[in-house]
Design a protein around this motif. Structure first.
Motif, PDB file in Angstrom:
ATOM      1  N   SER A 203      43.958  42.101  41.987  1.00  0.00           N
ATOM      2  CA  SER A 203      43.809  40.652  42.171  1.00  0.00           C
ATOM      3  C   SER A 203      45.171  39.999  42.366  1.00  0.00           C
ATOM      4  O   SER A 203      46.164  40.437  41.776  1.00  0.00           O
ATOM      5  CB  SER A 203      43.148  40.063  40.925  1.00  0.00           C
ATOM      6  OG  SER A 203      43.184  38.647  40.969  1.00  0.00           O
ATOM      7  N   SER A 204      45.206  38.902  43.103  1.00  0.00           N
ATOM      8  CA  SER A 204      46.440  38.130  43.233  1.00  0.00           C
ATOM      9  C   SER A 204      46.861  37.560  41.878  1.00  0.00           C
ATOM     10  O   SER A 204      48.033  37.233  41.684  1.00  0.00           O
ATOM     11  CB  SER A 204      46.240  36.996  44.247  1.00  0.00           C
ATOM     12  OG  SER A 204      45.158  36.177  43.840  1.00  0.00           O
ATOM     13  N   LEU A 205      45.926  37.461  40.931  1.00  0.00           N
ATOM     14  CA  LEU A 205      46.243  36.895  39.611  1.00  0.00           C
ATOM     15  C   LEU A 205      47.313  37.678  38.861  1.00  0.00           C
ATOM     16  O   LEU A 205      48.024  37.119  38.041  1.00  0.00           O
ATOM     17  CB  LEU A 205      44.989  36.888  38.726  1.00  0.00           C
ATOM     18  CG  LEU A 205      43.920  35.852  39.003  1.00  0.00           C
ATOM     19  CD1 LEU A 205      42.732  36.103  38.081  1.00  0.00           C
ATOM     20  CD2 LEU A 205      44.475  34.454  38.802  1.00  0.00           C
TER      21      LEU A 205
ATOM     22  N   GLY B 240      29.310  36.319  48.481  1.00  0.00           N
ATOM     23  CA  GLY B 240      30.236  35.543  49.308  1.00  0.00           C
ATOM     24  C   GLY B 240      31.447  35.111  48.480  1.00  0.00           C
ATOM     25  O   GLY B 240      32.598  35.226  48.907  1.00  0.00           O
ATOM     26  N   PHE B 241      31.174  34.647  47.258  1.00  0.00           N
ATOM     27  CA  PHE B 241      32.261  34.304  46.330  1.00  0.00           C
ATOM     28  C   PHE B 241      33.122  35.529  46.054  1.00  0.00           C
ATOM     29  O   PHE B 241      34.360  35.471  46.094  1.00  0.00           O
ATOM     30  CB  PHE B 241      31.651  33.763  45.026  1.00  0.00           C
ATOM     31  CG  PHE B 241      32.634  33.617  43.892  1.00  0.00           C
ATOM     32  CD1 PHE B 241      33.620  32.637  43.921  1.00  0.00           C
ATOM     33  CD2 PHE B 241      32.575  34.462  42.793  1.00  0.00           C
ATOM     34  CE1 PHE B 241      34.534  32.502  42.878  1.00  0.00           C
ATOM     35  CE2 PHE B 241      33.481  34.341  41.744  1.00  0.00           C
ATOM     36  CZ  PHE B 241      34.462  33.363  41.792  1.00  0.00           C
TER      37      PHE B 241
ATOM     38  N   ARG C 228      41.265  35.128  44.727  1.00  0.00           N
ATOM     39  CA  ARG C 228      41.639  36.063  43.652  1.00  0.00           C
ATOM     40  C   ARG C 228      41.010  37.445  43.860  1.00  0.00           C
ATOM     41  O   ARG C 228      41.296  38.382  43.121  1.00  0.00           O
ATOM     42  CB  ARG C 228      41.182  35.500  42.294  1.00  0.00           C
ATOM     43  CG  ARG C 228      41.854  34.190  41.924  1.00  0.00           C
ATOM     44  CD  ARG C 228      41.114  33.488  40.793  1.00  0.00           C
ATOM     45  NE  ARG C 228      39.777  33.073  41.210  1.00  0.00           N
ATOM     46  CZ  ARG C 228      38.884  32.491  40.427  1.00  0.00           C
ATOM     47  NH1 ARG C 228      39.180  32.258  39.155  1.00  0.00           N
ATOM     48  NH2 ARG C 228      37.704  32.140  40.883  1.00  0.00           N
ATOM     49  N   MET C 229      40.133  37.546  44.821  1.00  0.00           N
ATOM     50  CA  MET C 229      39.416  38.802  45.065  1.00  0.00           C
ATOM     51  C   MET C 229      40.142  39.616  46.131  1.00  0.00           C
ATOM     52  O   MET C 229      41.118  39.164  46.726  1.00  0.00           O
ATOM     53  CB  MET C 229      37.994  38.504  45.512  1.00  0.00           C
ATOM     54  CG  MET C 229      37.209  37.604  44.566  1.00  0.00           C
ATOM     55  SD  MET C 229      36.757  38.451  43.030  1.00  0.00           S
ATOM     56  CE  MET C 229      35.637  37.209  42.342  1.00  0.00           C
TER      57      MET C 229
ATOM     58  N   PHE D  60      33.989  44.924  45.658  1.00  0.00           N
ATOM     59  CA  PHE D  60      33.283  44.009  44.770  1.00  0.00           C
ATOM     60  C   PHE D  60      33.627  44.238  43.307  1.00  0.00           C
ATOM     61  O   PHE D  60      33.684  45.363  42.829  1.00  0.00           O
ATOM     62  CB  PHE D  60      31.781  44.114  44.999  1.00  0.00           C
ATOM     63  CG  PHE D  60      31.357  43.550  46.336  1.00  0.00           C
ATOM     64  CD1 PHE D  60      31.681  42.241  46.679  1.00  0.00           C
ATOM     65  CD2 PHE D  60      30.683  44.329  47.250  1.00  0.00           C
ATOM     66  CE1 PHE D  60      31.318  41.716  47.909  1.00  0.00           C
ATOM     67  CE2 PHE D  60      30.308  43.816  48.487  1.00  0.00           C
ATOM     68  CZ  PHE D  60      30.626  42.499  48.815  1.00  0.00           C
ATOM     69  N   ILE D  61      33.814  43.099  42.616  1.00  0.00           N
ATOM     70  CA  ILE D  61      34.285  43.081  41.233  1.00  0.00           C
ATOM     71  C   ILE D  61      33.165  43.481  40.267  1.00  0.00           C
ATOM     72  O   ILE D  61      31.982  43.297  40.531  1.00  0.00           O
ATOM     73  CB  ILE D  61      34.844  41.676  40.915  1.00  0.00           C
ATOM     74  CG1 ILE D  61      35.665  41.632  39.632  1.00  0.00           C
ATOM     75  CG2 ILE D  61      33.714  40.649  40.875  1.00  0.00           C
ATOM     76  CD1 ILE D  61      36.392  40.286  39.429  1.00  0.00           C
TER      77      ILE D  61
END
Ligand SMILES: *[C@@H]1O[C@H](CO)[C@@H](O)[C@H](O)[C@H]1NC(C)=O
Ligand SMILES: *[C@@H]1O[C@H](CO)[C@@H](O)[C@H](O)[C@H]1NC(C)=O
Ligand SMILES: *[C@@H]1O[C@H](CO)[C@@H](O)[C@H](O)[C@H]1NC(C)=O
Ligand SMILES: *[C@@H]1O[C@H](CO)[C@@H](O)[C@H](O)[C@H]1NC(C)=O
Ligand SMILES: *[C@@H]1O[C@H](CO)[C@@H](O)[C@H](O)[C@H]1NC(C)=O
Ligand SMILES: *[C@@H]1O[C@H](CO)[C@@H](O)[C@H](O)[C@H]1NC(C)=O
Ligand SMILES: *[C@@H]1O[C@H](CO)[C@@H](O)[C@H](O)[C@H]1NC(C)=O
Ligand SMILES: *[C@@H]1O[C@H](CO)[C@@H](O)[C@H](O)[C@H]1NC(C)=O
Ligand SMILES: *[C@@H]1O[C@H](CO)[C@@H](O)[C@H](O)[C@H]1NC(C)=O
Ligand SMILES: *[C@@H]1O[C@H](CO)[C@@H](O)[C@H](O)[C@H]1NC(C)=O
Ligand SMILES: *[C@@H]1O[C@H](CO)[C@@H](O)[C@H](O)[C@H]1NC(C)=O
Ligand SMILES: CC(=O)N[C@H]1CO[C@H](CO)[C@@H](O)[C@@H]1O
Length: 676
Positions: A103-105, A511-512, A518-519, A524-525
């Motif tokens: 993640s970019s986080l 879609g989110f 952040r994905m 898929f998370i």
């Protein structure tokens, strides 16, 4: 209609060996990867973009002077072993560190994201004492990352001429064949197309070399209560299965075989890569550690501690039935059959006078309150027993069928008398609660524990009413959105003939999961919160959430099985169903191959007309449900080349069911009367 027909596509595939719609495939073309772009940098970094694929100057390099760092973006989640090419150093006391994040986080010049339940994973340091190539050891391959940061500490200077990652997922496939899918999907909604291919790719990145499994190296030692753990060591050194590839839960973590996760991942694999060997290696690893006297199967594959999970025990049996459904490999089924029966008897021994299995261990998909006469566990048992009856029939081993049939019937009766709440229109989690779980209600529909269609519709409607702006909540797991259980919710909406709800949930939730910054925009998370924070209720450490989890790939198989409507009903597709449900779509085209051959269907609808072409292998037979169009039209079915038969059995308004349809290439047309 003027679009390319399925037959044209098939002919095209045969003549050029191109793969249909391969522009959507996310898997890399080669195993040697370079970053796509610079994410950001600090300190004295000269020419950071020279390390990216977009670099224009052939001779250029990136210079790090003093304390400096540059973060790179691969634009998709990848996995692999990093190699630094160092052109020059100011002196022998130079170091370059590398950090990774999905993640970019968690992009950082001090640490990676996390594999443990606390802290952050340590930087991978290279002592670059002179010019040359520096490659990470194999156990320091990183299983999932979109971002990679290079950091230079102290004084002095390092010239880096290249940074490459050797891609390690799908280890058993040829280096140039990572995109050689056996299945495809396309429709007139680009988001759904991207979701299908991201699901397929998620399962690929979760397919690993079994010698580099298990990220849980601090299990029991570092947990969420240790909030200040820093510089956590990480490595993959455990062999988790036989063979040369294995399907695991997640790319970064846990890198273990979990049978529950496979219940969603496996059908996704079948419709995209048909990588059966990795599925078999995973299943075999679970049976390898079965308790041979009780029949108990593990919660997760080795080296995870032996813990009883009523549901994951059953999911392993579902894995056996799924394997037979998708391959028709009766020899493999026979080889596991006595172990299967022993394991099923183990579950049945927990059935008490209520007719339910009494769950005495809380271990499940990390939901809370799993115990007693739980609806999810009993629905999964009901489903497993019915699969067992089909397998026993295929094997001509009929001795247990009477008992299993009666046992299943009593579970169904108990569920509907003790746990169905007609006022709420849902099942309760158990007799002593008014919690209406997502998992148990979805599973009740998927397993056909319901007794009538109004129950199914009521569950579908009630689940849909609970959606937040980020997806479908699982109240049985606090504030979690579970992409795993939501995969079963998708099936629930399709089984309720509510394709529109299923497509709406895919667009909302998946879609989110694709488009939020952040994905990874590619995988898929594992889970997140109902408010869209990347916090997953069972964990305190947000940095440990896996961003590539096979259990989150439900749309891939659902789009193929329900929207394109290509379904296998038995033994690798000896019997099949073609039943498109387009919802608000106008066009859908999907196909995949099993050992029996190719199964595919293309459907187009326009005002007052429908056109379908489908293909199934010769020697198979099936049923076709032509969707209703909004008119009283004429429905025609005819084989593309003569000689095949089909029986028309049911007429609905504009829709028709055909049975006994012989395998081959067919064309269906629905035309409305112009006067209608
Ligand atoms: C490392 O990142 C921090 C922010 O986390 C930033 O303040 C600092 O400048 C960075 N250091 C280097 C050497 O890039
Ligand atoms: C650079 O510093 C910024 C601000 O402190 C930080 O957000 C970023 O992660 C740092 N990037 C690197 C590569 O150090
Ligand atoms: C840079 O990091 C390496 C690895 O942790 C360490 O051995 C070295 O002492 C550090 N150099 C400086 C100047 O801090
Ligand atoms: C993979 O597909 C490519 C392109 O269609 C083809 O050239 C190659 O031979 C295939 N590789 C394998 C191992 O099937
Ligand atoms: C019944 O369900 C509730 C809600 O999930 C849970 O809190 C409770 O522990 C369950 N009962 C048993 C016996 O597990
Ligand atoms: C389930 O079994 C446990 C342990 O034997 C027992 O304490 C519990 O009362 C049983 N639950 C139900 C609902 O019968
Ligand atoms: C089961 O019996 C049928 C009919 O006798 C036979 O064709 C089939 O091969 C048998 N299957 C197995 C797995 O023995
Ligand atoms: C099934 O067999 C088990 C074990 O022999 C027995 O306890 C159980 O009562 C039987 N169930 C039914 C419904 O016949
Ligand atoms: C579901 O169960 C009902 C009986 O309650 C049965 O009539 C129906 O055929 C079952 N459906 C499937 C798909 O097995
Ligand atoms: C996400 O990936 C798609 C390709 O799959 C690409 O077209 C799109 O630009 C990407 N979005 C972002 C925000 O990078
Ligand atoms: C089809 O015909 C029936 C009987 O004539 C009529 O009631 C119905 O409204 C028609 N449906 C459509 C969609 O035109
Ligand atoms: C995440 C973290 O705390 N990383 C630390 C690891 O150790 C180095 C050197 O002591 C620190 O600079 C990092 O901040």
């Amino acid at each position: 209609m003027k679009s390319l027909s399925l037959l044209d596509v098939v002919a095209f595939v045969a003549s050029t060996s191109a793969i249909a719609y391969d522009e959507y495939i996310l898997a890399p073309k080669s195993r040697t990867l370079r970053p796509a772009s610079v994410h950001n940098f600090n300190g004295s970094v000269t020419n950071p973009e020279s390390l990216t694929t977009s670099a224009t100057l052939s001779n250029s390099m990136t210079t790090f002077q003093g304390e400096s760092a540059s973060a790179y973006d691969f634009r998709i989640n990848i996995a692999g072993i990093v190699t630094l090419s160092i052109a020059a150093v100011s002196d022998a006391n130079q170091y370059v560190g590398v950090t990774f994040s999905e993640s970019s986080l968690w992009v950082s010049n001090a640490s990676c994201d996390a594999t443990a339940d606390a802290g952050k994973d340590e930087t991978l340091w290279f002592h670059v004492s002179s010019a040359g190539q520096y490659t990470a050891p194999a156990e320091k391959q990183r299983g999932g990352f979109r971002y990679m940061t290079l950091v230079h500490n102290g004084t002095g200077r390092v010239d880096v001429s290249a940074v490459e990652v050797h891609y390690t997922a799908m280890p058993h496939w040829e280096d140039d064949a990572l995109r050689n899918y056996t299945g495809y999907f396309h429709c007139d909604d680009e988001l759904l197309n991207r979701i299908w291919y991201a699901g397929a790719y998620t399962n690929q990145i979760c397919t690993i070399d079994p010698e580099y499994g298990n990220s849980l190296v601090h299990l029991g030692e570092l947990n969420s209560s240790v909030s200040d753990a820093t510089n956590v060591t990480w490595y993959y050194i455990t062999t988790i299965a036989n063979g040369s590839s294995v399907l695991v839960d997640g790319a970064k973590r846990d890198r273990l075989v979990w049978a529950g996760d496979m219940a969603i991942a496996v059908p996704g694999v079948v419709v995209s890569t048909n990588d059966v060997i990795s599925i078999e290696n995973s299943l075999n690893s679970l049976f390898d550690v079965q308790n041979s006297s009780t029949g108990q199967l593990p919660y997760a594959g080795r080296p995870f501690p032996l813990i009883l999970s009523f549901t994951y025990h059953l999911y392993t049996l579902i894995g056996v039935a799924d394997h037979y459904l998708y391959t028709g490999d009766i020899a493999y089924l026979s080889s596991l059959w006595s172990k299967y029966k022993l394991a099923l008897s183990f579950s049945l021994s927990f059935i008490d006078s209520s007719g339910f299995m009494n769950v005495t261990s809380p271990a499940d998909w990390l939901r809370f309150g799993m115990g007693g006469h739980n609806i999810e566990a009993n629905a999964i048992l009901y489903y497993t027993i019915n699969q067992g009856i089909q397998l026993a029939t295929a094997l001509n081993d009929t001795t247990s069928i009477t008992n299993w049939t009666a046992t299943a019937a009593s579970i169904k009766t108990s569920a509907n008398t003790l746990l169905w709440d007609s006022a709420a229109g849902m099942y309760r989690d158990n007799e002593t609660t008014t919690l209406y779980p997502q998992d148990g209600n979805a599973w009740a529909v998927v397993s056909n524990l319901t007794t009538n269609t109004s129950q199914i519709q009521s569950i579908s409607t009630n689940l849909a009413e609970r959606w937040t702006p980020y997806g479908a909540p699982a109240p049985e797991a606090a504030d979690a959105i579970s992409p795993f259980i939501s995969g079963f919710e998708l099936q629930t909406h399709f089984l309720a003939s509510n394709a529109s709800a299923a497509l709406a949930l895919m667009r909302l939730q998946w879609g989110f999961m694709l488009d939020d910054p952040r994905m990874t925009n590619s995988t898929f998370i594992e889970g997140y919160s109902t408010t869209g924070e990347l916090h997953y209720a069972p964990y305190l450490n947000d940095a440990r959430i896996s961003h590539a989890h096979g259990w989150a790939t439900g749309p891939t198989s659902s789009l193929t099985f329900y929207v394109a409507g290509v379904q296998l009903l038995s033994a690798g597709g000896m019997e099949w169903r073609v039943a498109p449900e387009l919802g608000d779509l106008k066009h859908v085209d999907a196909g995949f191959s099993t050992s029996l051959g190719f199964f595919g269907a293309r459907t187009e609808v326009s005002d007052g007309a429908l056109e379908m072409e489908f293909e199934t292998p010769e020697g198979t037979s099936g049923e076709v449900r032509v969707p209703a169009v909004n008119c009283n039209g004429t429905v025609e079915i005819r084989p593309v080349c003569g000689g095949l038969s089909a029986r028309r059995v049911e007429e609905r308004a504009g829709g028709v069911v055909f049975e006994g349809v012989e395998g081959g290439k067919w064309r269906v047309e629905v035309k409305c009367d112009d006067t209608a």
